[in-house]
Scaffold this motif. Structure first.
Motif, short mmCIF file in Angstrom:
data_model
loop_
_atom_site.label_atom_id
_atom_site.label_comp_id
_atom_site.label_asym_id
_atom_site.label_seq_id
_atom_site.Cartn_x
_atom_site.Cartn_y
_atom_site.Cartn_z
N VAL A 98 0.85 -1.19 0.00
CA VAL A 98 0.00 0.00 0.00
C VAL A 98 0.88 1.23 0.00
CG1 VAL A 98 -1.82 1.22 1.21
CG2 VAL A 98 -1.73 -1.26 1.31
N THR A 99 0.53 2.26 -0.82
CA THR A 99 1.30 3.51 -0.86
C THR A 99 0.40 4.69 -0.57
OG1 THR A 99 0.94 3.76 -3.25
CG2 THR A 99 2.90 2.55 -2.55
N ASN A 100 1.04 5.84 -0.29
CA ASN A 100 0.34 7.10 -0.07
C ASN A 100 -0.69 6.99 1.07
OD1 ASN A 100 -0.17 9.80 -0.48
ND2 ASN A 100 -1.70 9.44 -2.10
N THR A 101 -0.25 6.41 2.17
CA THR A 101 -1.13 6.27 3.33
C THR A 101 -0.80 7.35 4.36
OG1 THR A 101 0.39 4.76 4.44
CG2 THR A 101 -1.28 3.79 3.01
N LYS A 102 -1.61 7.44 5.36
CA LYS A 102 -1.32 8.33 6.48
C LYS A 102 -1.68 7.63 7.78
CE LYS A 102 -5.73 10.81 5.96
NZ LYS A 102 -6.33 12.17 5.81
#
Length: 330
Positions: free
Chosen positions: A35-39
């Motif tokens: 998973v990418t661009n998570t917070k």
């Protein structure tokens, strides 16, 4: 799986990035998604057949979602879904683990299992001689085993048993004879992978296995036939004075054991108030009109040529009008 791109949801390619990892160190499976661009608030969930799987793992530092399934079986067939969500929305990817996909995994696990097979070992047992190999995985639907003796295929019969467990492939020779000496070969087939393992059951290997077989067989005979106190005696018996106490136990042994009773490690003399009765395997001791002097630790001692055993009971006699007191060690 690029779940988020430019802070928007649903821009990833559905179904991309999924991997199925065969773990050669176990019989399990790993399903891994990136998973990418998570917070910080991003939530990662695993689903199987639309039901959430709480055992799924997610590492926010690496963006890796991992689902481990131990001992994969047909019950794990179905649709797996990995989903991420936060205040920007949600995205997911799907792994269809049915049909050819599941067959491919089992075939690969079978190949790994075949390659993991350890060299054949010979073991003497109570019943005979056992030849076996340890494997990290075995599945009867996707792996096939064949045993050979002197290059002749063996079939299970009266004296030959073959079988498998999740981690072992074995051959059991019952009541072994000199004709059972020779070369034994195990052939393991899994898909296109075919592996053969061989060992020589002759010479010292045969003699050692036969010696262990005879030792274990003799021990089993001793354990089966030795004198035992099977059941019946309580740990503690509390009784009021002037009453009659009867204690019964069941004994076993072949030949029939000799039976005696002890009180505080001294032989009991069966006179006056003390009686012993033996009916088959049932042994009863009776003490009439008990008094405080009858308190103590009693034991029934049984013995035959194969061994002996003692069953014990602590007897406490209390006076009229008294409550039974907690027994003290004697």
């Amino acid at each position: 799986m690029d779940i988020y791109k430019k802070n928007r949801v649903g821009q990833g390619s559905r179904g991309r990035g999924k991997t199925v990892s065969k773990n050669s160190e176990s019989r399990g499976q790993q399903r891994r998604h990136m998973v990418t661009n998570t917070k910080k608030e991003t939530r990662f969930q695993w689903f199987f057949q639309r039901a959430e799987m709480p055992d799924g793992q997610y590492d926010p530092e690496t963006g890796t979602g991992l689902l481990c399934i131990e001992e994969l079986s047909k019950k794990d067939k179905g649709i797996y879904r990995a989903m991420v969500s936060d205040d920007r929305g949600e995205d997911d990817t799907i792994l269809d683990l049915t049909g050819d996909a599941l067959d491919a995994i089992f075939t690969e696990l079978g190949r790994i299992g075949a390659l993991s097979a350890t060299p054949l070992k010979i073991q003497g047992t109570e019943e005979g001689i056992r030849i076996f190999s340890k494997v990290k995985y075995y599945n009867v639907e996707y792996m096939k085993t064949t045993w050979f003796h002197k290059d002749k295929r063996l079939e299970s019969g009266d004296r030959i048993r073959t079988g498998t467990t999740l981690d072992e492939i074995w051959l059991h020779i019952l009541d072994p004879k000199d004709s059972d000496k020779g070369k034994y070969t195990l052939e393991i087939a899994a898909g296109k992978e075919v592996r053969q393992l061989s060992t020589d059951l002759s010479g010292q290997a045969f003699e050692d296995a036969m010696a262990e077989h005879q030792r274990l067989k003799n021990l089993a005979i001793i354990e089966k036939n030795r004198a035992k106190v099977v059941r019946g005696l309580p740990d503690v018996a509390t009784i009021m004075e002037d009453k009659t106490l009867c204690l019964t136990c069941i004994v076993s042994g072949d030949p029939t054991p000799e039976i005696s009773w002890l009180k505080n490690d001294q032989p009991v003399t069966f006179l006056d108030r003390y009686r012993m009765e033996v009916r088959g395997t049932e042994v009863t001791i009776t003490i009439e009109k008990v008094n405080s002097e009858d308190s103590g630790r009693y034991g029934v001692f049984v013995k035959n040529k194969y061994g002996s055993e003692t069953g014990q009971v602590t007897i406490s006699v209390f006076k009229h009008g008294d409550e039974p007191k907690e027994l003290k060690s004697m």
